[in-house]
Design a protein around this motif. Structure first.
Motif, PDB file in Angstrom:
ATOM      1  N   THR A 303       0.827  -1.204   0.000  1.00 16.04           N
ATOM      2  CA  THR A 303       0.000   0.000   0.000  1.00 16.04           C
ATOM      3  C   THR A 303       0.861   1.252   0.000  1.00 16.04           C
ATOM      4  OG1 THR A 303      -1.727  -1.182   1.223  1.00 16.04           O
ATOM      5  CG2 THR A 303      -1.847   1.225   1.211  1.00 16.04           C
ATOM      6  N   ILE A 304       1.919   1.255   0.791  1.00 12.56           N
ATOM      7  CA  ILE A 304       2.829   2.397   0.840  1.00 12.56           C
ATOM      8  C   ILE A 304       3.471   2.613  -0.524  1.00 12.56           C
ATOM      9  CG2 ILE A 304       4.969   3.275   1.845  1.00 12.56           C
ATOM     10  CD1 ILE A 304       4.233   1.760   4.414  1.00 12.56           C
ATOM     11  N   ILE A 305       3.874   1.525  -1.163  1.00 15.61           N
ATOM     12  CA  ILE A 305       4.492   1.630  -2.487  1.00 15.61           C
ATOM     13  C   ILE A 305       3.500   2.181  -3.501  1.00 15.61           C
ATOM     14  CG2 ILE A 305       5.425   0.260  -4.402  1.00 15.61           C
ATOM     15  CD1 ILE A 305       6.733  -1.534  -2.305  1.00 15.61           C
ATOM     16  N   GLN A 306       2.247   1.781  -3.408  1.00 12.81           N
ATOM     17  CA  GLN A 306       1.240   2.311  -4.324  1.00 12.81           C
ATOM     18  C   GLN A 306       1.044   3.805  -4.118  1.00 12.81           C
ATOM     19  OE1 GLN A 306      -2.372  -0.096  -4.034  1.00 12.81           O
ATOM     20  NE2 GLN A 306      -1.743  -1.190  -5.870  1.00 12.81           N
ATOM     21  N   PHE A 307       1.095   4.258  -2.894  1.00 13.45           N
ATOM     22  CA  PHE A 307       0.950   5.683  -2.631  1.00 13.45           C
ATOM     23  C   PHE A 307       2.169   6.484  -3.080  1.00 13.45           C
ATOM     24  CE2 PHE A 307      -2.697   4.545  -0.241  1.00 13.45           C
ATOM     25  CZ  PHE A 307      -3.478   5.686  -0.199  1.00 13.45           C
ATOM     26  N   ALA A 308       3.220   5.779  -3.428  1.00 11.70           N
ATOM     27  CA  ALA A 308       4.383   6.454  -4.003  1.00 11.70           C
ATOM     28  C   ALA A 308       4.243   6.597  -5.511  1.00 11.70           C
ATOM     29  CB  ALA A 308       5.658   5.678  -3.677  1.00 11.70           C
ATOM     30  N   GLY A 309       3.118   6.130  -6.064  1.00 11.59           N
ATOM     31  CA  GLY A 309       2.840   6.327  -7.480  1.00 11.59           C
ATOM     32  C   GLY A 309       2.830   5.068  -8.312  1.00 11.59           C
ATOM     33  N   ASN A 313      -0.960  -3.511  -8.738  1.00 14.38           N
ATOM     34  CA  ASN A 313      -0.848  -4.372  -7.567  1.00 14.38           C
ATOM     35  C   ASN A 313       0.342  -5.312  -7.682  1.00 14.38           C
ATOM     36  OD1 ASN A 313      -3.130  -3.244  -6.428  1.00 14.38           O
ATOM     37  ND2 ASN A 313      -4.508  -4.862  -7.116  1.00 14.38           N
ATOM     38  N   GLN A 314       0.536  -5.867  -8.883  1.00 13.98           N
ATOM     39  CA  GLN A 314       1.637  -6.809  -9.082  1.00 13.98           C
ATOM     40  C   GLN A 314       2.994  -6.145  -8.859  1.00 13.98           C
ATOM     41  OE1 GLN A 314      -0.946  -6.295 -11.031  1.00 13.98           O
ATOM     42  NE2 GLN A 314      -1.671  -8.149 -12.061  1.00 13.98           N
ATOM     43  N   THR A 315       3.158  -4.939  -9.389  1.00  6.61           N
ATOM     44  CA  THR A 315       4.430  -4.233  -9.224  1.00  6.61           C
ATOM     45  C   THR A 315       4.672  -3.877  -7.765  1.00  6.61           C
ATOM     46  OG1 THR A 315       4.180  -3.287 -11.439  1.00  6.61           O
ATOM     47  CG2 THR A 315       5.798  -2.264  -9.983  1.00  6.61           C
ATOM     48  N   SER A 320       7.734  -5.018  -2.871  1.00  5.89           N
ATOM     49  CA  SER A 320       7.688  -5.314  -1.437  1.00  5.89           C
ATOM     50  C   SER A 320       8.612  -6.463  -1.076  1.00  5.89           C
ATOM     51  CB  SER A 320       6.251  -5.655  -1.020  1.00  5.89           C
ATOM     52  OG  SER A 320       5.396  -4.548  -1.211  1.00  5.89           O
ATOM     53  N   LEU A 321       8.981  -7.274  -2.070  1.00  7.27           N
ATOM     54  CA  LEU A 321       9.916  -8.359  -1.812  1.00  7.27           C
ATOM     55  C   LEU A 321      11.257  -7.826  -1.304  1.00  7.27           C
ATOM     56  CD1 LEU A 321       9.276 -10.682  -4.888  1.00  7.27           C
ATOM     57  CD2 LEU A 321       8.846 -11.252  -2.492  1.00  7.27           C
TER      58      LEU A 321
END
Length: 443
Positions: A303-309, A313-315, A320-321
């Motif tokens: 979720t944090i990564i998505q809020f970074a733009g 979902n897959q990316t 997150s790995l």
């Protein structure tokens, strides 16, 4: 207290562990079977982070109400608190093996309930059941390993439980990524969590009870039989004597505390200087470990990564790995150096690094949140044509949008753009923090 104590897991001990386990595979079978409890704990920590992305898509109420997201995530932790508390009583009353079996049953049922959940409330129930199982297993697994392993390699075997926890977190992200294209997505992610519990249940059915627990309950012949499978024949009697001495000392300490109710025993235990200092150190370390914020990062990493733009979902899951992978590497590093440089020194170094990172994050988020412009059609028009997502400006229901909606509608716009510069990094960060604060993803 364990007979002979838990020795230091240094390089020599890891070498001895490998040599001993090669000669007596039964020892590694005991350790790895019980260690799956650590794997369960790690898997639960990581799997919900990816599943939550798809749960929000299926249940609109979860997407709109951040408190519902937080409840789904946190109920496992609440269940783990209760499970760990009752697990101690079950361990002493019915044995370590029974405690692990009960934990596996709860975890399997909880994973199944979550996989078939028709509504958020059922997800919450499943998370509570999973938490109960995780709480019991996470505190019983290292106890069983320490009591059912040779004293000379006990430290090395017990340390594998911590490695399995971080390994379980990394595995959960891989599983999440594998099911992103499968129909049912989050149901498979959460349902697969029951497989390790089922595997451990089957394995533990064929394994014995802890020899220490059996000896304390007066089942001396059974304890001797199990020790005979762990130690060479010439060492069994020596271990029986060490076991007897350890238990007698433990009973003597319990006798010094005296009889009475639980409150009275706690009061007398608190008056013991050794017990009190140990309690201070144990509580301080555990509280510090939980308050560094790593659990929040693990639960909300995609979720944090998505809020970074990153709208995909897959990316987000793939990126997150990196977090879970570094977490696993950190546990391996600590295992290699903790006995060379000491617990205190490594803890101070790690806490210093954590504090620096948290201060930087707090400063960046605060600065961005105080300078970020408001998000509405009025502010968008004020900044000029196409100063924000063009789809947002034209949408009739823009007031119901959130950050992910904008990214998914027009990924080339990012958070703020114009004709000369389609992506403004300054405004991108500001929009990120604004939406993060507005929708309560990171609190």
């Amino acid at each position: 207290m364990v007979e002979g104590g838990i020795s230091k897991a240094d390089k020599t001990e890891f070498t001895e562990c490998w040599r001993t386990s090669w000669k007596t595979p039964y020892i590694m079978r005991l350790a790895l079977s019980a260690g799956i409890g650590g794997l369960l704990f790690g898997y639960d920590t990581g799997v919900i982070s990816g599943a939550l992305l798809y749960i929000r898509e299926d249940f609109k109420a979860v997407d709109k109400k951040t408190w519902l997201q937080e409840t789904i995530v946190s109920m496992a932790v609440a269940g783990a608190i209760i499970g760990a508390a009752f697990g101690g009583w079950i361990n002493d009353r019915f044995g370590r093996k029974i405690s692990i079996l009960v934990a596996d049953f709860l975890f399997f049922v909880g994973a199944t309930v979550m996989a078939v959940s028709p509504a958020p409330w059922m997800l919450i129930i499943g998370r509570i059941l999973v938490g109960l199982g995780v709480g019991m297993a996470s505190m019983t697994a290292p106890l069983y390993i320490s009591e059912a392993s040779p004293h000379r390699i006990r430290g090395a075997l017990v340390s594998t439980n911590g490695l399995l926890i971080t390994g379980g977190q990394f595995l959960s992200y891989l599983i999440n990524l594998a099911f992103t294209q499968v129909h049912g997505t989050w149901r498979w992610m959460l349902g697969v969590a029951g497989i390790p519990a089922l595997v451990q249940f089957v394995l533990m059915m064929s394994l014995p009870e802890s020899p220490r627990w059996l000896y304390r309950k007066g089942k001396i012949d059974e304890a001797r039989s199990i020790l005979g499978k762990i130690y060479p024949d010439e060492e069994v009697e020596d271990e029986m004597q060490a076991l007897n001495k350890s238990i007698e000392e433990e009973k003597a300490e319990e006798g010094s505390i005296g009889e009475g109710g639980m409150i009275e025993k706690l009061r007398k235990a608190w008056s013991n200087d050794v017990v009190r200092r140990g309690l201070y150190a144990g509580i301080a370390v555990q509280v510090a470990q939980q308050f560094v914020g790593i659990n929040t990062v693990m639960y909300y990493s995609p979720t944090i990564i998505q809020f970074a733009g990153i709208a995909s979902n897959q990316t987000a899951l793939a990126l997150s790995l990196v977090t879970s992978g570094l977490n696993a590497i950190g546990s391996i590093v600590s295992m290699c150096f903790v006995d060379r440089y000491g617990r205190r020194r490594l803890m101070i170094i790690s806490m210093f690094g954590i504090i620096c990172c948290l201060v930087v994050l707090a400063g960046v988020f605060y600065q961005a949140s105080t300078t970020a412009p408001g998000i509405s059609k009025i502010e968008s028009a004020h900044f000029g044509a196409n100063s924000t997502c063009s789809a947002y400006v034209q949408a009739p229901d823009a007031s119901s949008w959130n950050c992910m909606t904008c990214l998914q509608k027009a990924t080339d716009c990012a958070y703020c753009s114009n004709g000369d510069n389609r992506v403004s990094s300054t405004f991108t960060l500001e929009r990120l923090i604004h939406y993060t604060t507005k929708y309560g993803i990171i609190l």
